[in-house]
Design an enzyme around this catalytic site. Structure first.
Site, PDB file in Angstrom:
ATOM      1  N   LYS A 195       0.830  -1.209   0.000  1.00  0.00           N
ATOM      2  CA  LYS A 195       0.000   0.000   0.000  1.00  0.00           C
ATOM      3  C   LYS A 195       0.863   1.257   0.000  1.00  0.00           C
ATOM      4  CE  LYS A 195      -4.110  -1.834   2.334  1.00  0.00           C
ATOM      5  NZ  LYS A 195      -5.020  -1.679   3.497  1.00  0.00           N
TER       6      LYS A 195
ATOM      7  N   ASN B  61       4.626  -2.917  10.552  1.00  0.00           N
ATOM      8  CA  ASN B  61       3.553  -2.857  11.556  1.00  0.00           C
ATOM      9  C   ASN B  61       4.045  -2.024  12.735  1.00  0.00           C
ATOM     10  OD1 ASN B  61       1.520  -3.248  13.402  1.00  0.00           O
ATOM     11  ND2 ASN B  61       1.639  -5.485  13.414  1.00  0.00           N
TER      12      ASN B  61
ATOM     13  N   ASN C  80      -7.442   0.286  11.981  1.00  0.00           N
ATOM     14  CA  ASN C  80      -7.742  -0.594  13.111  1.00  0.00           C
ATOM     15  C   ASN C  80      -7.395   0.101  14.418  1.00  0.00           C
ATOM     16  OD1 ASN C  80      -4.878  -1.670  14.111  1.00  0.00           O
ATOM     17  ND2 ASN C  80      -4.863  -1.636  11.874  1.00  0.00           N
TER      18      ASN C  80
ATOM     19  N   CYS D 220      -7.259  12.694  24.226  1.00  0.00           N
ATOM     20  CA  CYS D 220      -6.506  11.828  23.334  1.00  0.00           C
ATOM     21  C   CYS D 220      -7.411  10.675  22.903  1.00  0.00           C
ATOM     22  CB  CYS D 220      -5.236  11.318  24.005  1.00  0.00           C
ATOM     23  SG  CYS D 220      -5.500   9.981  25.207  1.00  0.00           S
TER      24      CYS D 220
ATOM     25  N   CYS E 268      -8.704   8.707  25.846  1.00  0.00           N
ATOM     26  CA  CYS E 268      -9.514   9.384  26.869  1.00  0.00           C
ATOM     27  C   CYS E 268     -10.979   8.965  26.802  1.00  0.00           C
ATOM     28  CB  CYS E 268      -9.410  10.903  26.690  1.00  0.00           C
ATOM     29  SG  CYS E 268      -7.887  11.627  27.341  1.00  0.00           S
TER      30      CYS E 268
ATOM     31  N   CYS F 153     -15.196  -8.832   4.935  1.00  0.00           N
ATOM     32  CA  CYS F 153     -14.505  -7.540   4.852  1.00  0.00           C
ATOM     33  C   CYS F 153     -15.490  -6.417   5.126  1.00  0.00           C
ATOM     34  CB  CYS F 153     -13.882  -7.370   3.466  1.00  0.00           C
ATOM     35  SG  CYS F 153     -13.006  -5.805   3.249  1.00  0.00           S
TER      36      CYS F 153
ATOM     37  N   CYS G 168      -7.570   9.107  32.349  1.00  0.00           N
ATOM     38  CA  CYS G 168      -7.182   8.405  31.126  1.00  0.00           C
ATOM     39  C   CYS G 168      -6.238   7.249  31.449  1.00  0.00           C
ATOM     40  CB  CYS G 168      -6.503   9.371  30.153  1.00  0.00           C
ATOM     41  SG  CYS G 168      -5.982   8.609  28.595  1.00  0.00           S
TER      42      CYS G 168
ATOM     43  N   CYS H 250      -0.571  10.596  28.754  1.00  0.00           N
ATOM     44  CA  CYS H 250      -1.627  11.599  28.599  1.00  0.00           C
ATOM     45  C   CYS H 250      -1.844  12.333  29.916  1.00  0.00           C
ATOM     46  CB  CYS H 250      -2.919  10.931  28.135  1.00  0.00           C
ATOM     47  SG  CYS H 250      -4.337  12.067  28.008  1.00  0.00           S
TER      48      CYS H 250
END
Length: 292
Positions: free
Chosen positions: A15, A38, A72, A114, A117, A138, A191, A196
């Site tokens: 991609k 990844n 994802n 974020c 959160c 899919c 959080c 954060c």
């Protein structure tokens, strides 16, 4: 990515490689740096953070902005963790699995919420998101929805980097109703991401140290404050008469109201007599008044 950039002759390419080739053909003056890995693995995550910290146009400088276009939850959380740890401002975007809605979100570590959160219900309930996807099925795909969300994301990026217009903190898109909800979410003190919470504490300290702007209140000079004679200015028209003088309210969409209405030309006066139009000239009317 493959819906918007992929071309048939690029079959077999990853991609990121296909996207680079397409975008380089569109604008060869842009510099591209691609990494096909990844980011959720430990080694790749470390390299990902290093490129955020030192991958700017100026050698050794951090990037100005990170854009998230992943598909994802795990990858989004990896980007969220990296940006929280580095204090990097980024924009998150996504399209729903039914492909008829999407959103963009500006995330400023410590100042705005974020990605962790306000986690999705599935994550908050400790349910593995992988269990929700059926094997071999899919998610739906509509390039039009993805194109709209991508355009909104780029528009927000331009406003943020070039400093014009109003930058959206969160802007949604519902294709079924053509609805664009917008809001701003504050950071969650509870959080789950410790970076954060650290960024929130640093932001509070900066806000406390920032000098407050003094607001000058100018008092208007009062004329005839004593008012020995008790003179008052009051309206000769009552609220009931004002309401009666209002014209018809047009049929408007939900959430929209009128500030005022136009009275009907043939509306009755306070004495119950209607005032109609006349074809007499002003001179004729003045002559009639002199004879009264």
């Amino acid at each position: 990515m493959n819906r918007l950039f992929f071309q048939p002759h690029q079959a077999g390419l990853s991609k990121v490689e296909a996207a680079e080739h397409t975008l380089r053909d569109i604008n060869p003056d842009v510099s591209f740096e691609i990494h096909n890995y990844n980011i959720t693995t430990m080694d790749n995550f470390t390299h990902f953070m290093e490129r955020i910290s030192h991958g700017g146009l100026e050698e050794g400088k951090p990037v100005d902005l990170v854009l998230s276009c992943v598909d994802n939850f795990e990858a989004r959380m990896a980007i969220n963790t990296a940006c929280n740890e580095l204090g990097q401002i980024w924009m998150e975007s996504g399209v729903s699995e039914n492909a008829v809605s999407g959103h963009i979100q500006l995330i400023i570590p410590g100042e705005t919420a974020c990605f962790a959160c306000a986690p999705p219900l599935v994550v908050a309930a400790k349910i593995d998101e992988k269990t929700l996807k059926r094997e071999g099925v899919c998610a739906a795909s509509l390039p039009t929805t993805m194109g709209v969300v991508a355009g909104i994301l780029v528009q927000n990026v331009l406003k943020y980097l070039l400093k014009f217009g109003t930058v959206s903190y969160y802007l949604g898109y519902n294709a079924m109703q053509d609805f664009f909800p917008t809001m701003a979410m504050k950071a969650n003190p509870q959080c789950d991401d410790r970076h954060c919470r650290r960024q929130q504490e640093e932001y509070r300290k900066k806000e406390a140290e920032r000098p407050k702007d003094e607001v000058l209140v100018v008092e208007e000079e009062i004329v005839h404050e004593d008012n020995d004679w008790g003179i008052e200015l009051v309206s000769e028209v009552t609220d009931e008469e004002l309401m009666a003088a209002s014209g018809p309210v047009p049929d408007l969409p939900e959430g929209i109201t009128v500030a005022y209405t136009i009275p009907d030309k043939n509306q009755e006066t306070a004495d119950g007599e209607s005032v109609g139009e006349t074809e007499q000239s002003l001179e004729e009317l003045m002559s009639q008044m002199k004879t009264m």
